[in-house]
Write a protein that holds these residues in place. Structure first.
Motif, PDB file in Angstrom:
ATOM      1  N   GLU A  75     130.270 -39.682   7.702  1.00 33.92           N
ATOM      2  CA  GLU A  75     131.362 -38.742   7.425  1.00 33.92           C
ATOM      3  C   GLU A  75     131.523 -38.469   5.932  1.00 33.92           C
ATOM      4  OE1 GLU A  75     131.652 -41.579   9.006  1.00 33.92           O
ATOM      5  OE2 GLU A  75     131.957 -41.065  11.120  1.00 33.92           O
ATOM      6  N   GLY A  76     130.876 -39.285   5.086  1.00 30.92           N
ATOM      7  CA  GLY A  76     131.085 -39.168   3.652  1.00 30.92           C
ATOM      8  C   GLY A  76     130.034 -38.365   2.922  1.00 30.92           C
ATOM      9  N   ILE A  77     129.139 -37.717   3.641  1.00 30.73           N
ATOM     10  CA  ILE A  77     128.091 -36.935   2.991  1.00 30.73           C
ATOM     11  C   ILE A  77     128.005 -35.570   3.653  1.00 30.73           C
ATOM     12  CG2 ILE A  77     126.207 -37.764   4.478  1.00 30.73           C
ATOM     13  CD1 ILE A  77     124.509 -37.893   1.835  1.00 30.73           C
ATOM     14  N   THR A  78     127.784 -34.531   2.857  1.00 32.97           N
ATOM     15  CA  THR A  78     127.759 -33.162   3.372  1.00 32.97           C
ATOM     16  C   THR A  78     126.328 -32.705   3.630  1.00 32.97           C
ATOM     17  OG1 THR A  78     127.594 -32.147   1.175  1.00 32.97           O
ATOM     18  CG2 THR A  78     129.808 -32.646   2.008  1.00 32.97           C
ATOM     19  N   GLU A  79     126.216 -31.662   4.428  1.00 29.54           N
ATOM     20  CA  GLU A  79     124.897 -31.118   4.727  1.00 29.54           C
ATOM     21  C   GLU A  79     124.233 -30.557   3.479  1.00 29.54           C
ATOM     22  OE1 GLU A  79     122.784 -27.973   7.858  1.00 29.54           O
ATOM     23  OE2 GLU A  79     124.911 -28.470   8.060  1.00 29.54           O
ATOM     24  N   LEU A  80     125.042 -29.985   2.560  1.00 22.76           N
ATOM     25  CA  LEU A  80     124.485 -29.439   1.324  1.00 22.76           C
ATOM     26  C   LEU A  80     123.878 -30.561   0.476  1.00 22.76           C
ATOM     27  CD1 LEU A  80     124.181 -26.819  -0.333  1.00 22.76           C
ATOM     28  CD2 LEU A  80     126.309 -27.409  -1.483  1.00 22.76           C
ATOM     29  N   GLU A  81     124.575 -31.713   0.391  1.00 22.58           N
ATOM     30  CA  GLU A  81     124.043 -32.849  -0.362  1.00 22.58           C
ATOM     31  C   GLU A  81     122.757 -33.371   0.278  1.00 22.58           C
ATOM     32  OE1 GLU A  81     128.044 -34.931  -2.221  1.00 22.58           O
ATOM     33  OE2 GLU A  81     127.672 -35.117  -0.074  1.00 22.58           O
ATOM     34  N   LEU A  82     122.728 -33.422   1.603  1.00 23.04           N
ATOM     35  CA  LEU A  82     121.530 -33.883   2.306  1.00 23.04           C
ATOM     36  C   LEU A  82     120.357 -32.935   2.097  1.00 23.04           C
ATOM     37  CD1 LEU A  82     123.250 -35.063   5.606  1.00 23.04           C
ATOM     38  CD2 LEU A  82     122.016 -36.540   4.008  1.00 23.04           C
ATOM     39  N   GLN A  83     120.636 -31.633   2.100  1.00 22.32           N
ATOM     40  CA  GLN A  83     119.566 -30.661   1.859  1.00 22.32           C
ATOM     41  C   GLN A  83     119.003 -30.823   0.455  1.00 22.32           C
ATOM     42  OE1 GLN A  83     118.059 -28.798   3.896  1.00 22.32           O
ATOM     43  NE2 GLN A  83     119.403 -28.420   5.648  1.00 22.32           N
ATOM     44  N   SER A  84     119.883 -31.147  -0.506  1.00 18.35           N
ATOM     45  CA  SER A  84     119.428 -31.386  -1.873  1.00 18.35           C
ATOM     46  C   SER A  84     118.521 -32.618  -1.933  1.00 18.35           C
ATOM     47  CB  SER A  84     120.639 -31.580  -2.794  1.00 18.35           C
ATOM     48  OG  SER A  84     120.226 -31.902  -4.105  1.00 18.35           O
ATOM     49  N   LEU A  85     118.907 -33.695  -1.227  1.00 18.17           N
ATOM     50  CA  LEU A  85     118.071 -34.898  -1.183  1.00 18.17           C
ATOM     51  C   LEU A  85     116.733 -34.604  -0.496  1.00 18.17           C
ATOM     52  CD1 LEU A  85     120.699 -37.644  -0.204  1.00 18.17           C
ATOM     53  CD2 LEU A  85     119.773 -37.155  -2.463  1.00 18.17           C
ATOM     54  N   LEU A  86     116.784 -33.791   0.553  1.00 14.96           N
ATOM     55  CA  LEU A  86     115.560 -33.446   1.286  1.00 14.96           C
ATOM     56  C   LEU A  86     114.609 -32.651   0.394  1.00 14.96           C
ATOM     57  CD1 LEU A  86     114.338 -33.790   4.102  1.00 14.96           C
ATOM     58  CD2 LEU A  86     115.317 -31.584   4.724  1.00 14.96           C
ATOM     59  N   THR A  87     115.167 -31.775  -0.436  1.00 15.47           N
ATOM     60  CA  THR A  87     114.336 -31.020  -1.382  1.00 15.47           C
ATOM     61  C   THR A  87     113.638 -31.962  -2.360  1.00 15.47           C
ATOM     62  OG1 THR A  87     115.828 -29.110  -1.245  1.00 15.47           O
ATOM     63  CG2 THR A  87     114.372 -29.214  -3.146  1.00 15.47           C
ATOM     64  N   THR A  88     114.385 -32.963  -2.850  1.00 11.23           N
ATOM     65  CA  THR A  88     113.784 -33.943  -3.757  1.00 11.23           C
ATOM     66  C   THR A  88     112.665 -34.715  -3.076  1.00 11.23           C
ATOM     67  OG1 THR A  88     115.926 -34.176  -4.874  1.00 11.23           O
ATOM     68  CG2 THR A  88     114.306 -35.892  -5.281  1.00 11.23           C
ATOM     69  N   VAL A  89     112.882 -35.113  -1.824  1.00  9.80           N
ATOM     70  CA  VAL A  89     111.844 -35.834  -1.073  1.00  9.80           C
ATOM     71  C   VAL A  89     110.601 -34.953  -0.908  1.00  9.80           C
ATOM     72  CG1 VAL A  89     111.261 -36.759   1.204  1.00  9.80           C
ATOM     73  CG2 VAL A  89     113.411 -37.395   0.119  1.00  9.80           C
ATOM     74  N   SER A  90     110.802 -33.672  -0.632  1.00  5.28           N
ATOM     75  CA  SER A  90     109.658 -32.751  -0.510  1.00  5.28           C
ATOM     76  C   SER A  90     108.893 -32.662  -1.829  1.00  5.28           C
ATOM     77  CB  SER A  90     110.144 -31.365  -0.090  1.00  5.28           C
ATOM     78  OG  SER A  90     110.764 -31.401   1.169  1.00  5.28           O
ATOM     79  N   ASP A  91     109.643 -32.667  -2.946  1.00  4.21           N
ATOM     80  CA  ASP A  91     108.995 -32.666  -4.260  1.00  4.21           C
ATOM     81  C   ASP A  91     108.129 -33.913  -4.442  1.00  4.21           C
ATOM     82  OD1 ASP A  91     110.332 -30.353  -4.746  1.00  4.21           O
ATOM     83  OD2 ASP A  91     111.892 -31.258  -5.979  1.00  4.21           O
ATOM     84  N   LEU A  92     108.667 -35.064  -4.030  1.00  8.37           N
ATOM     85  CA  LEU A  92     107.908 -36.310  -4.147  1.00  8.37           C
ATOM     86  C   LEU A  92     106.672 -36.284  -3.250  1.00  8.37           C
ATOM     87  CD1 LEU A  92     110.854 -38.901  -4.168  1.00  8.37           C
ATOM     88  CD2 LEU A  92     109.537 -38.093  -6.122  1.00  8.37           C
ATOM     89  N   GLU A  93     106.813 -35.721  -2.055  1.00  7.48           N
ATOM     90  CA  GLU A  93     105.669 -35.625  -1.146  1.00  7.48           C
ATOM     91  C   GLU A  93     104.592 -34.696  -1.701  1.00  7.48           C
ATOM     92  OE1 GLU A  93     107.209 -36.448   3.334  1.00  7.48           O
ATOM     93  OE2 GLU A  93     107.866 -34.560   2.447  1.00  7.48           O
ATOM     94  N   SER A  94     105.025 -33.703  -2.511  1.00  2.00           N
ATOM     95  CA  SER A  94     104.053 -32.767  -3.074  1.00  2.00           C
ATOM     96  C   SER A  94     103.113 -33.444  -4.072  1.00  2.00           C
ATOM     97  CB  SER A  94     104.775 -31.598  -3.755  1.00  2.00           C
ATOM     98  OG  SER A  94     105.423 -32.021  -4.944  1.00  2.00           O
TER      99      SER A  94
END
Length: 650
Positions: free
Chosen positions: A535-554
């Motif tokens: 309940e303490g994290i928003t979808e926008l924050e999660l999408q930002s983290l997911l973008t960072t993970v994609s950068d690391l995977e690249s």
């Protein structure tokens, strides 16, 4: 009555005789004489103009739509209005019905509007088309004022009304181009619910309002109508929430630019040319999302063939001639480490205003308590004030604790326990020699400095002016195997290496410093997920983290397991929203069933009774489906409600 009918009959005979004996040309000339001596002046505004859409027609529709409801309520002259709404607007839109009129007053002058529509049928090709137009009438002596003042006023007001009513969109990159259709950004954060210290919030809102109302000023001084902001501070201090509050305040679309997904400077130029006006361009974690090549070091291209955006390309894109191809734009950069950003990016014109979002203070906590618990004071506040000034805790962590219970006392007691545990963990660090925690100290000093809100630096004064490097781990670091990361992340890194092996072994980056930095970013994401509940994290924050993970995977980090978990958490957040909607629908259905039962008891006729019973049965079936969907959703969410968000990853 008889005399009235006689007059009407005589008028009809005269009119038919006139039309029969006088040719059309004479009739037209006769009416033109009448119009010449008429005191009124009329403009016809058709839906199309020279084969394309008429901008003034659309503006009139939006402008009059904001007036018709109030005008109808005031004098009752309008009996029929049109109303509509779609997913791209926030509120209902009203309009004039066919053959109706409204009077608008401008500088005390009445402006009479009439709306007409007519269906044209072409019998030869069996095509039917509808013609729509407005007629604007006023006294002839005001014709010049209509052209020079009133119509520009209508267009300007229509733009403001349209901008205010439209939904904010969130755009991302796919295959080096913006997604054709952005998604609605339904982030609830506003500046009213954003916790910030002192007068910073007021200053920022005033700065944004000054920018949005400064079109003529920017034109007067010869500057492009754009503004740059740098948001810097530790993780979890609300940078993403701040951007959402900006977008909601200005009603600007967000274009999230992931530099690691851009392969060249020309691709970057293409993307920025297709960013719409009235928007916010966001470049997150500018210090580490991408390795920008040095313009003076031509040998680096071979070392980083997959990372081809250069610093010069980025500078020219945001502050060169390319930046002139658009108006009313805001660029937001975010970073956790301001001192690692190249000075060429920091200067005014690129990052005009620097905003530090630091650790939670007692003032910030009081705002959070007012927002989450609805209290402005409590007996436990004094204990919290004593502890919170001695430790480093992010507003996100405090908010996460305040979400755990609706009872203020229980919540505050839990927060005190959390803060005390943080204090006990921080005690060993206080015994370190002065200067060991160099990076964090610099960051805090930067936040406390008055100069942190504005910086004006000349381009080219720094020897490192052409390169942005990966984060350099500070002297408070510890070594795990071959890699060096911040001490607080060593338990996470040890667990990752034990569970998943050397996830950076196949990375395209060979430097141990760069590899350590990549691991530090990945561990930082896990640390953030450990610190919050669902309940303490928003979808926008999660999408930002997911973008960072994609950068690391690249760059070939083997973290598909983390990518998968973030996808699962995002799905869970969406399920929470869906569950809430289903519960509300079920509640409404139950209310309707009760109402139908009451109405059923009022009918004694058998057909009516059967009809009501059938309606009730249908609603019961729908309610049962809602109950099943809610149970299914709650079952899927139970995994995250009962466990940590990273349970099973380490």
């Amino acid at each position: 009555m008889a005399s009235t009918l006689s007059v009407l009959a005589a008028f009809t005979i005269i009119r038919s005789t006139f039309n029969e004996f006088f040719p059309n040309e004479i009739r037209e000339y006769f009416w033109s004489l009448i119009r010449r001596f008429s005191p009124e002046f009329t403009l016809v505004i058709e839906e199309s103009h020279h084969g394309s859409g008429n901008h003034i027609y659309k503006a009139a529709m939006a402008y009059l739509g904001s007036h018709v409801l109030s005008a109808s309520s005031a004098d009752g002259s309008l009996k029929r209005l049109t109303v509509g709404k779609n997913e791209n607007v926030r509120q209902f839109t009203f309009g004039l019905d066919r053959h109706s009129e409204i009077v608008d007053f401008f500088h005390g002058v009445p402006m009479k509007w009439k709306y007409y529509s007519d269906v044209n049928t072409n019998s030869n090709i069996q095509l039917t088309a509808e013609s729509r137009w407005y007629e604007l009438s006023c006294k002839k002596k005001h014709a010049e004022m209509v052209e020079s003042e009133y119509l520009p006023h209508v267009i300007d007001m229509a733009k403001k009304l349209k901008d205010r009513n439209r939904m904010v969109k969130f755009h991302t990159i796919r295959s080096e181009s913006w997604c054709s259709k952005g998604v609605n950004l339904e982030h609830p954060m506003t500046f009213d619910t954003l916790a910030m210290d002192g007068d910073h919030k007021k200053d920022i809102v005033e700065d944004l309002d000054s920018f949005i109302n400064g079109k003529e000023y920017y034109k007067k001084v010869g500057k492009v109508w754009k503004r740059g902001y740098l948001l810097h501070g530790p993780p979890g201090t609300g940078k993403s929430s701040f951007i959402a509050a900006m977008a909601n305040h200005l009603n600007f679309d967000i274009f999230n630019l992931n530099l690691s997904a851009v392969k060249s400077d020309s691709s970057l130029e293409y993307l920025l040319l297709h960013v719409s006006n009235h928007s916010i361009l966001v470049i997150e974690d500018i210090d580490c999302t991408v390795k920008l090549q040095n313009r003076e070091a031509g040998d680096q291209t071979a070392s980083y063939p997959h990372l081809q955006v250069t610093l010069s390309g980025l500078l020219n894109a945001i502050d060169g001639l390319l930046s002139c191809c658009g108006d009313e734009r805001i660029i937001v950069f975010t970073t956790n480490y301001k001192d690692r950003i190249d000075p060429a990016l920091l200067r005014a014109g690129r990052m005009d205003k620097h905003i530090c979002l630091s650790y939670c203070t007692f003032s910030t906590f009081k705002q959070l308590a007012a927002i989450y618990l609805g209290i402005s004071n409590h007996d436990l506040f004094s204990r919290i004030e004593k502890i919170i000034g001695q430790i480093k805790v992010s507003p996100a962590e405090v908010a996460g604790e305040l979400l755990k219970s609706k009872d203020s006392k229980t919540c505050l007691e839990g927060l005190i326990q959390f803060l005390e545990s943080k204090e006990s963990q921080a005690t060993p660090e206080k015994t370190k020699p002065q200067g060991e925690d160099g990076n964090n100290n610099k960051q805090e000093k930067g936040c406390q400095s008055k100069a942190s809100t504005k910086t004006d630096m000349t381009n080219g004064d720094s020897p490192n002016h052409n390169a942005i490097t990966f984060p350099v781990v500070g002297s408070n670091a510890m070594t795990v195997g071959e890699y060096t990361v911040k001490a607080e992340l060593t338990p996470i890194l040890s667990a990752v290496l034990l569970k998943h092996g050397d996830i950076v072994a196949n990375s395209t980056l060979n430097s141990m410093q760069c590899r350590s930095s990549l691991l530090e970013i990945a561990c930082g994401i896990i640390q953030k997920l450990q610190a919050v509940k669902l309940e303490g994290i928003t979808e926008l924050e999660l999408q930002s983290l997911l973008t960072t993970v994609s950068d690391l995977e690249s760059v070939k980090l083997q973290i598909s397991w983390l990518h998968k978990r973030l996808d699962e958490i995002i799905e869970a957040v969406q399920l929470v929203r869906r569950s809430s909607t289903l519960k509300e629908d079920k509640r409404k259905n139950l209310q309707e069933i009760e109402m139908e039962k009451e109405m059923e008891s009022c009918h004694t006729e058998k057909p009516e009774l059967q009809k009501k019973s059938l309606q009730i049965q249908k609603m019961k079936v729908v309610t049962q489906k809602h109950s099943e969907n809610i149970s299914s959703t709650e079952a899927k969410l139970s995994y995250f409600h009962e466990r940590s968000l990273v349970d099973g990853l380490l």
